[in-house]
Design a protein around this motif. Structure first.
Motif, mmCIF file in Angstrom:
data_model
loop_
_atom_site.group_PDB
_atom_site.id
_atom_site.type_symbol
_atom_site.label_atom_id
_atom_site.label_comp_id
_atom_site.label_asym_id
_atom_site.label_seq_id
_atom_site.Cartn_x
_atom_site.Cartn_y
_atom_site.Cartn_z
ATOM 1 N N LEU A 21 0.923 -1.393 0.280
ATOM 2 C CA LEU A 21 0.172 -0.164 -0.180
ATOM 3 C C LEU A 21 1.021 1.319 0.112
ATOM 4 O O LEU A 21 0.787 1.993 -0.945
ATOM 5 C CB LEU A 21 -0.821 0.346 1.628
ATOM 6 N N GLN A 22 2.158 1.320 0.390
ATOM 7 C CA GLN A 22 2.336 2.560 0.795
ATOM 8 C C GLN A 22 3.593 2.544 -0.294
ATOM 9 O O GLN A 22 3.997 3.889 -0.555
ATOM 10 C CB GLN A 22 4.060 2.134 1.837
ATOM 11 N N MET A 23 3.616 1.400 -1.479
ATOM 12 C CA MET A 23 4.286 1.854 -2.366
ATOM 13 C C MET A 23 3.515 2.607 -3.661
ATOM 14 O O MET A 23 4.001 3.336 -4.962
ATOM 15 C CB MET A 23 4.370 0.012 -2.887
ATOM 16 N N ILE A 24 1.927 2.340 -3.870
ATOM 17 C CA ILE A 24 1.327 2.493 -4.626
ATOM 18 C C ILE A 24 0.626 4.026 -3.939
ATOM 19 O O ILE A 24 -0.108 4.428 -4.690
ATOM 20 C CB ILE A 24 0.220 1.425 -5.257
ATOM 21 N N THR A 25 -0.074 4.333 -2.989
ATOM 22 C CA THR A 25 -0.404 5.320 -2.732
ATOM 23 C C THR A 25 0.070 6.381 -2.242
ATOM 24 O O THR A 25 -0.932 7.262 -2.511
ATOM 25 C CB THR A 25 -0.850 5.241 -0.891
ATOM 26 N N PRO A 26 1.052 7.120 -2.774
ATOM 27 C CA PRO A 26 1.302 8.474 -2.691
ATOM 28 C C PRO A 26 0.928 8.706 -3.906
ATOM 29 O O PRO A 26 0.614 8.198 -5.037
ATOM 30 C CB PRO A 26 3.185 8.265 -2.818
ATOM 31 N N ARG A 27 0.830 10.293 -3.794
ATOM 32 C CA ARG A 27 -0.276 10.814 -4.663
ATOM 33 C C ARG A 27 0.178 10.762 -6.327
ATOM 34 O O ARG A 27 1.408 11.221 -6.444
ATOM 35 C CB ARG A 27 -0.312 12.499 -4.295
ATOM 36 N N GLN A 119 -11.651 7.194 -7.277
ATOM 37 C CA GLN A 119 -12.464 5.930 -6.613
ATOM 38 C C GLN A 119 -10.578 5.055 -6.059
ATOM 39 O O GLN A 119 -10.982 4.922 -4.739
ATOM 40 C CB GLN A 119 -12.821 5.070 -7.653
ATOM 41 N N VAL A 120 -9.879 4.736 -6.848
ATOM 42 C CA VAL A 120 -9.130 3.740 -6.022
ATOM 43 C C VAL A 120 -8.278 4.660 -4.817
ATOM 44 O O VAL A 120 -8.276 4.374 -4.058
ATOM 45 C CB VAL A 120 -7.957 4.152 -7.846
ATOM 46 N N GLU A 121 -7.867 5.729 -5.833
ATOM 47 C CA GLU A 121 -7.142 6.893 -4.838
ATOM 48 C C GLU A 121 -7.775 7.419 -3.331
ATOM 49 O O GLU A 121 -6.947 7.133 -2.373
ATOM 50 C CB GLU A 121 -7.023 8.477 -5.657
ATOM 51 N N ASP A 122 -9.717 7.432 -4.284
ATOM 52 C CA ASP A 122 -9.995 7.055 -1.733
ATOM 53 C C ASP A 122 -9.773 6.311 -0.559
ATOM 54 O O ASP A 122 -9.694 5.944 -0.186
ATOM 55 C CB ASP A 122 -11.555 7.480 -2.322
ATOM 56 N N SER A 123 -9.661 5.199 -1.997
ATOM 57 C CA SER A 123 -9.855 3.280 -1.181
ATOM 58 C C SER A 123 -8.660 3.571 -0.629
ATOM 59 O O SER A 123 -8.755 3.176 0.815
ATOM 60 C CB SER A 123 -10.384 2.346 -2.374
ATOM 61 N N LEU A 124 -7.344 3.710 -1.419
ATOM 62 C CA LEU A 124 -5.858 3.434 -0.835
ATOM 63 C C LEU A 124 -5.971 4.340 0.007
ATOM 64 O O LEU A 124 -5.174 4.221 1.628
ATOM 65 C CB LEU A 124 -5.144 4.243 -2.339
ATOM 66 N N THR A 125 -6.714 5.815 0.029
ATOM 67 C CA THR A 125 -6.124 6.865 1.737
ATOM 68 C C THR A 125 -6.973 6.178 2.659
ATOM 69 O O THR A 125 -6.277 6.131 4.000
ATOM 70 C CB THR A 125 -7.754 8.288 0.945
ATOM 71 N N LEU A 126 -7.880 5.589 2.524
ATOM 72 C CA LEU A 126 -8.698 5.041 3.817
ATOM 73 C C LEU A 126 -7.669 3.412 4.216
ATOM 74 O O LEU A 126 -8.062 3.662 4.943
ATOM 75 C CB LEU A 126 -9.702 4.686 3.632
ATOM 76 N N LEU A 127 -6.607 3.009 3.506
ATOM 77 C CA LEU A 127 -6.144 1.524 3.695
ATOM 78 C C LEU A 127 -5.114 1.940 4.842
ATOM 79 O O LEU A 127 -4.753 1.076 4.935
ATOM 80 C CB LEU A 127 -6.032 0.968 2.418
ATOM 81 N N THR A 128 -4.732 3.282 3.370
ATOM 82 C CA THR A 128 -3.404 2.962 4.823
ATOM 83 C C THR A 128 -3.026 4.603 5.795
ATOM 84 O O THR A 128 -1.999 5.018 6.117
ATOM 85 C CB THR A 128 -2.322 4.002 3.593
ATOM 86 N N ARG A 129 -4.683 4.317 6.204
ATOM 87 C CA ARG A 129 -4.369 5.281 7.981
ATOM 88 C C ARG A 129 -3.582 4.609 8.738
ATOM 89 O O ARG A 129 -3.153 3.097 8.366
ATOM 90 C CB ARG A 129 -6.043 5.615 8.810
ATOM 91 N N ARG A 130 -2.642 5.497 9.712
ATOM 92 C CA ARG A 130 -2.308 4.783 10.518
ATOM 93 C C ARG A 130 -3.434 3.301 11.279
ATOM 94 O O ARG A 130 -4.215 2.856 12.241
ATOM 95 C CB ARG A 130 -2.165 5.524 11.691
ATOM 96 N N ASP A 172 -14.624 6.301 11.938
ATOM 97 C CA ASP A 172 -15.330 7.710 11.021
ATOM 98 C C ASP A 172 -14.955 7.327 9.506
ATOM 99 O O ASP A 172 -16.747 7.122 9.332
ATOM 100 C CB ASP A 172 -14.456 8.775 11.072
ATOM 101 N N ASP A 173 -14.425 6.572 9.405
ATOM 102 C CA ASP A 173 -14.312 6.283 7.942
ATOM 103 C C ASP A 173 -15.301 5.211 7.409
ATOM 104 O O ASP A 173 -15.472 4.312 6.113
ATOM 105 C CB ASP A 173 -13.263 5.764 7.407
#
Length: 283
Positions: A21-27, A119-130, A172-173
């Motif tokens: 996830l850390q590989m693909i999530t950055p903007r 949609q993909v970017e939103d999903s990744l944002t949720l999955l990479t929460r701490r 919250d998510d």
């Protein structure tokens, strides 16, 4: 070295998926991966597909993807350099439509339709929460657990109340649910629906075919009907009130607002900044 209190196999699984996830999530990384999904291209050809990236932004992004093993740089001569996806990078691409499909079905609906890439970017944002992957893994394996017991699993070397900020964020998510303070936590329907996505990411990160995701020892399990979790790990026997509401007729399946092929079209409409209506997990 173990990073959670999960069994060793699950702990390694969480670590691999977190790294993926850390590989693909950055903007912009998802968009760059899609732009690279062509025969080897020169830098100027790639930049032309991503006009919204300012000068100097693209090169370090491509270099980071090369360092991660998802892209490769080929120097044909001093003046002829091309870039493309590695086999490993191409193997990851089928996960993206799965993320888009999950978001379309489970996240709040904005007033203006979003592109599949958004949609993909939103999903990744949720999955990479701490701590998100570790919490999701623990709740899937335990089904229902108190915050203190959850902290012993995901933060074995920290003070147990440190689990509350990431846990509340996931509530919250819309990925985790609880019936109130002091009550156990469990995956929400949206969180449970991540099974195919997380199973596929796990298989990819372990170097296995994505179509083996249904065999994942944790996320490959499905539950028919209401969950009946074992409660040995909770501090009390929780009894949800009996429901007297009439059965709701099943709704017809809703057609996705996009098709899988559209994910790779590089169409990037401007995202509307409208307030999201109630319904579904939060973006």
């Amino acid at each position: 070295m173990a990073t959670t209190g999960l069994p060793p196999a699950d702990d390694a699984d969480v670590a691999r998926v977190t790294e993926a996830l850390q590989m693909i999530t950055p903007r912009w990384n998802v968009r760059i991966l899609l732009a690279l999904n062509q025969p080897a291209q020169r830098y100027t050809q790639i930049a032309a597909k991503l006009p919204y990236l300012q000068s100097g932004q693209l090169h370090p992004k491509i270099r980071s993807l090369c360092d991660a093993g998802l892209a490769e740089r080929t120097e044909h001569s001093a003046r002829h350099v091309t870039y493309g996806l590695t086999t490993r990078g191409r193997q990851l691409l089928p996960v993206l439509p799965m993320l888009a499909s999950w978001a379309e079905q489970n996240l709040q609906k904005p007033e203006q339709p979003l592109s599949a890439i958004e949609q993909v970017e939103d999903s990744l944002t949720l999955l990479t929460r701490r701590q998100a992957p570790a919490i999701l893994w623990a709740l899937k394996s335990r089904q229902e657990v108190t915050a203190r017991a959850l902290a012993r699993i995901v933060l074995p070397n920290g003070y147990w109340t440190n689990v509350y900020p990431p846990l509340r964020q996931l509530v919250d998510d819309g990925l985790v649910t609880t019936e109130g303070n002091g009550q156990p936590y469990r995956l929400s329907p949206a969180g449970a629906a991540l099974g195919p996505v997380l199973g596929a990411l796990s298989m990819w990160s372990a170097g296995r075919p994505l179509d083996h995701a249904a065999r994942h020892p944790l996320w490959g399990r499905t539950t028919s009907g209401p969950a009946t979790p074992t409660r040995a790990w909770t501090s009390h026997q929780h009894r949800p009130p009996a429901s007297t509401a009439p059965a709701i007729p099943a709704q017809p399946a809703r057609r996705l607002g996009w098709q899988p092929s559209e994910l790779f079209s590089h169409a990037t409409p401007t995202r509307a900044k409208a307030a999201l209506p109630v319904g579904g997990a939060r973006r």
